[in-house]
Motif scaffolding. Structure first.
Motif, PDB file in Angstrom:
ATOM      1  N   GLY A  31     -46.984 -67.480 -50.043  1.00 11.01           N
ATOM      2  CA  GLY A  31     -46.287 -68.633 -50.613  1.00 11.01           C
ATOM      3  C   GLY A  31     -44.881 -68.283 -51.057  1.00 11.01           C
ATOM      4  O   GLY A  31     -43.934 -69.046 -50.818  1.00 11.01           O
ATOM      5  N   ARG A  32     -44.727 -67.136 -51.695  1.00 12.42           N
ATOM      6  CA  ARG A  32     -43.399 -66.705 -52.150  1.00 12.42           C
ATOM      7  C   ARG A  32     -42.465 -66.495 -50.960  1.00 12.42           C
ATOM      8  O   ARG A  32     -41.287 -66.893 -50.995  1.00 12.42           O
ATOM      9  CB  ARG A  32     -43.535 -65.414 -52.950  1.00 12.42           C
ATOM     10  N   SER A  33     -42.989 -65.886 -49.909  1.00 14.76           N
ATOM     11  CA  SER A  33     -42.184 -65.653 -48.716  1.00 14.76           C
ATOM     12  C   SER A  33     -41.777 -66.966 -48.059  1.00 14.76           C
ATOM     13  O   SER A  33     -40.629 -67.118 -47.604  1.00 14.76           O
ATOM     14  CB  SER A  33     -42.967 -64.788 -47.726  1.00 14.76           C
ATOM     15  N   THR A  34     -42.689 -67.937 -48.031  1.00 13.84           N
ATOM     16  CA  THR A  34     -42.390 -69.231 -47.420  1.00 13.84           C
ATOM     17  C   THR A  34     -41.290 -69.952 -48.178  1.00 13.84           C
ATOM     18  O   THR A  34     -40.372 -70.523 -47.575  1.00 13.84           O
ATOM     19  CB  THR A  34     -43.654 -70.106 -47.383  1.00 13.84           C
ATOM     20  N   ASN A  38     -37.615 -70.786 -46.505  1.00 13.92           N
ATOM     21  CA  ASN A  38     -37.138 -72.159 -46.369  1.00 13.92           C
ATOM     22  C   ASN A  38     -35.824 -72.385 -47.114  1.00 13.92           C
ATOM     23  O   ASN A  38     -34.950 -73.120 -46.642  1.00 13.92           O
ATOM     24  CB  ASN A  38     -38.196 -73.144 -46.879  1.00 13.92           C
ATOM     25  N   LEU A  39     -35.682 -71.767 -48.285  1.00 10.67           N
ATOM     26  CA  LEU A  39     -34.422 -71.889 -49.015  1.00 10.67           C
ATOM     27  C   LEU A  39     -33.285 -71.219 -48.248  1.00 10.67           C
ATOM     28  O   LEU A  39     -32.169 -71.760 -48.169  1.00 10.67           O
ATOM     29  CB  LEU A  39     -34.560 -71.249 -50.401  1.00 10.67           C
ATOM     30  N   ALA A  40     -33.563 -70.066 -47.671  1.00  8.96           N
ATOM     31  CA  ALA A  40     -32.520 -69.347 -46.926  1.00  8.96           C
ATOM     32  C   ALA A  40     -32.051 -70.143 -45.713  1.00  8.96           C
ATOM     33  O   ALA A  40     -30.869 -70.090 -45.342  1.00  8.96           O
ATOM     34  CB  ALA A  40     -33.037 -67.984 -46.501  1.00  8.96           C
ATOM     35  N   ASN A  80     -31.440 -68.290 -52.315  1.00 10.24           N
ATOM     36  CA  ASN A  80     -32.567 -67.848 -51.501  1.00 10.24           C
ATOM     37  C   ASN A  80     -33.778 -67.452 -52.336  1.00 10.24           C
ATOM     38  O   ASN A  80     -34.650 -66.715 -51.875  1.00 10.24           O
ATOM     39  CB  ASN A  80     -32.151 -66.681 -50.606  1.00 10.24           C
ATOM     40  N   SER A  81     -33.841 -67.927 -53.571  1.00  9.23           N
ATOM     41  CA  SER A  81     -34.992 -67.655 -54.430  1.00  9.23           C
ATOM     42  C   SER A  81     -35.216 -68.844 -55.361  1.00  9.23           C
ATOM     43  O   SER A  81     -34.326 -69.686 -55.530  1.00  9.23           O
ATOM     44  CB  SER A  81     -34.769 -66.384 -55.262  1.00  9.23           C
TER      45      SER A  81
END
Length: 214
Positions: A31-34, A38-40, A80-81
């Motif tokens: 989930g954190r990676s997704t 998506n933000l990036a 990106n976070s």
């Protein structure tokens, strides 16, 4: 039989806890990676005024009152976070307030009259010569767009926070399961064995009958 059942139950509970722990950690990391991926993809970069000092000067120049100023900074940073997304959203709100003169959506009139002044009276609204419809108050559209974007960014922050919580809970479950497994196969087993081997509980002493006298 009761001893074996106790051991099997302890092992089963340990395996379940470990499995849930691993699953929670994997879900949290995924989930954190997704969220970050998506933000990036949106390629959002903080504007130069997205620092506490710069935005405070803008708010003062715009004459805005009772505005919560951000304490974070994302000027020139890629969003990106989750933390940076939340910070960027807080600056977006101030930019929207500057565009609307400090008014939120509920405080703004729906239309503009012939002089460009806001009005809620459709009969007093100016008519767009192309669409033949009342002229909408563009400031309201600015606020709607800002709200939609900031909500999406704040949702990203919330999702990343949930992912982090899932990772922490997964580690806790994993450690609990391992600890229970060690206790089941180690000290508890020895305690049961020692109890079963205790001569006071496992041996019975038979006293000889006294000799009868004739």
């Amino acid at each position: 039989m009761s001893k074996k059942l106790f051991e099997y139950a302890g092992v089963a509970a340990s395996v379940i806890l470990i499995a849930f722990g691993i699953g929670a950690v994997i879900a949290g990391v995924s989930g954190r990676s997704t969220v970050r991926d998506n933000l990036a993809k949106e390629q959002i970069v903080g504007t130069p005024d997205m620092t506490p000092s710069a935005i405070a000067a803008e708010v003062k120049a715009a004459g805005l009152k009772n505005v919560d100023l951000p304490t974070c900074s994302v000027a020139g940073d890629k969003v990106n976070s989750g933390a940076r997304a939340r910070c960027f959203a807080s600056y977006m709100r101030i930019h929207a307030l500057e565009a609307t003169g400090g008014q939120v959506y509920s405080e703004m009139a729906r239309y503009l009259d012939a002089n460009g002044k806001p009005t809620d009276n459709v009969k007093a609204a100016a008519i767009d010569p192309k669409t033949k419809s009342p002229v909408e108050n563009g400031a309201r559209n600015v606020w709607v767009n800002e709200t939609a974007l900031s909500t999406a960014l704040n949702t990203g922050f919330f999702a990343e926070s949930v992912s982090l919580f899932s990772i922490i809970m997964g580690i806790a479950l994993l450690l609990t399961g391992i600890g229970l497994l060690v206790m089941t196969l180690g000290p508890l087993r020895r305690m049961v064995n020692e109890k079963e081997e205790d001569p006071k509980e496992t041996e019975s002493v038979v006293s000889p009958l006294p000799a009868t006298q004739s």
